[in-house]
Scaffold this active site. Structure first.
Site, PDB file in Angstrom:
ATOM      1  N   GLU A   1     102.696 116.276 -40.010  1.00 60.60           N
ATOM      2  CA  GLU A   1     103.982 115.784 -39.529  1.00 60.60           C
ATOM      3  C   GLU A   1     104.956 116.937 -39.286  1.00 60.60           C
ATOM      4  O   GLU A   1     105.725 116.918 -38.325  1.00 60.60           O
ATOM      5  CB  GLU A   1     104.564 114.816 -40.562  1.00 60.60           C
ATOM      6  CG  GLU A   1     105.867 114.179 -40.159  1.00 60.60           C
ATOM      7  CD  GLU A   1     106.336 113.162 -41.165  1.00 60.60           C
ATOM      8  OE1 GLU A   1     105.802 112.036 -41.156  1.00 60.60           O
ATOM      9  OE2 GLU A   1     107.229 113.487 -41.953  1.00 60.60           O
TER      10      GLU A   1
ATOM     11  N   CYS B   1     115.121 110.172 -43.414  1.00 65.20           N
ATOM     12  CA  CYS B   1     114.116 109.574 -42.520  1.00 65.20           C
ATOM     13  C   CYS B   1     114.372 108.100 -42.226  1.00 65.20           C
ATOM     14  O   CYS B   1     113.627 107.481 -41.474  1.00 65.20           O
ATOM     15  CB  CYS B   1     112.711 109.779 -43.083  1.00 65.20           C
ATOM     16  SG  CYS B   1     112.214 111.508 -43.053  1.00 65.20           S
TER      17      CYS B   1
ATOM     18  N   HIS C   1     105.237 110.442 -27.109  1.00 68.07           N
ATOM     19  CA  HIS C   1     106.562 110.134 -26.568  1.00 68.07           C
ATOM     20  C   HIS C   1     106.919 108.653 -26.706  1.00 68.07           C
ATOM     21  O   HIS C   1     107.575 108.081 -25.841  1.00 68.07           O
ATOM     22  CB  HIS C   1     106.716 110.637 -25.135  1.00 68.07           C
ATOM     23  CG  HIS C   1     106.897 112.118 -25.083  1.00 68.07           C
ATOM     24  ND1 HIS C   1     105.841 112.988 -25.196  1.00 68.07           N
ATOM     25  CD2 HIS C   1     108.004 112.869 -24.996  1.00 68.07           C
ATOM     26  CE1 HIS C   1     106.292 114.229 -25.147  1.00 68.07           C
ATOM     27  NE2 HIS C   1     107.609 114.195 -25.039  1.00 68.07           N
TER      28      HIS C   1
END
Length: 149
Positions: free
Chosen positions: A136, A25, A75
């Protein structure tokens, strides 16, 4: 009259990277987040009120969350502004990308705290934010509960 909890669900796509993290990550990647927003209040009992029987109109809750979370984070790519990712953020912005710089490591845990503060500030005084669940991935989520805070 009884207190009632109502929940509305939202979804948005957001990218992020965790600076200094020791796993995958640390790379820029994205998630299809699902946000469940639960509020608590007493249903309206005024028989002349157009929203008789509602704690809050789902469309009113939707407007708040859409403006504070969905429209902002959908986005977009989120970076901690106190890391070297700031250089990457500037480059992406010059190329027309939607970048959000925050004061925290953009983990689900910190994002759900941020969302809670933003949503609470917009709710009518008679309605309280009860909980948030930010999912998530299919198997991972963070939860915020007013009772814990």
């Amino acid at each position: 009259m009884s207190k009632i909890r109502i929940t509305k669900q939202f979804s948005f796509e957001t990218g992020h990277a965790l600076y200094g993290y020791d796993g995958k990550c640390r790379n820029v990647h994205g998630h299809s987040y699902k946000l469940s927003v639960t509020v608590i209040g007493t249903p309206i009992t005024d028989t002349n009120h157009v929203k008789l029987g509602m704690v809050i109109d789902f469309s009113d809750l939707k407007k708040i969350v859409k403006e504070e979370v969905e429209d902002v984070f959908d986005h977009a790519t989120v970076f901690n502004k106190n890391t070297p990712h700031i250089e990457l953020a500037k480059e992406l912005e010059t190329r027309g990308h939607n970048v959000i710089l925050v004061d925290y490591q953009p983990t689900s845990e910190n994002m759900v705290i941020d969302f809670a503060e933003k949503i609470k500030a917009r709710l009518p005084k008679e309605i309280a934010l009860y909980s948030l669940k930010l999912q998530e991935t299919e198997t991972s989520y963070a939860e915020w509960f007013a009772a814990d805070n």
